[in-house]
Design a protein around this motif. Structure first.
Motif: not given
Length: 87
Positions: A26, A29, A32-33, A36, A65, A68
């Protein structure tokens, strides 16, 4: 002709890189997911003093999510504030 095409396909196919499945870091990355981003938005609401928007955003994160890594933190934040996780 067909033999040449097959030979060319075999030659090119043998040069293709192998791609192995692996867990991504992460921290590496580039984007952002969703979890997040939503957790960050909730923190912005909290810092602005908008408790209702903060709680609503955390609940949305948990609902949309659930896998997550931020969903568990969102649940803990709501519980610590004495609020229900579900609406």
């Amino acid at each position: 002709m067909t033999g040449r095409v097959l030979l060319l396909a075999a030659a090119l196919g043998s040069q293709a890189p192998l791609q192995c499945g692996s867990e991504s870091d992460p921290a590496m990355a580039l984007e952002e997911r969703p979890g997040e981003a939503l957790y960050g938005l909730a923190k912005e609401f909290e810092e602005a003093g908008d408790r209702e928007a903060w709680a609503s955003t955390l609940r949305y994160l948990i609902r949309r999510h659930p896998a997550s890594r931020f969903a568990e933190t969102a649940k803990e934040d709501l519980s610590a504030a004495g609020l229900q996780v579900e609406d």
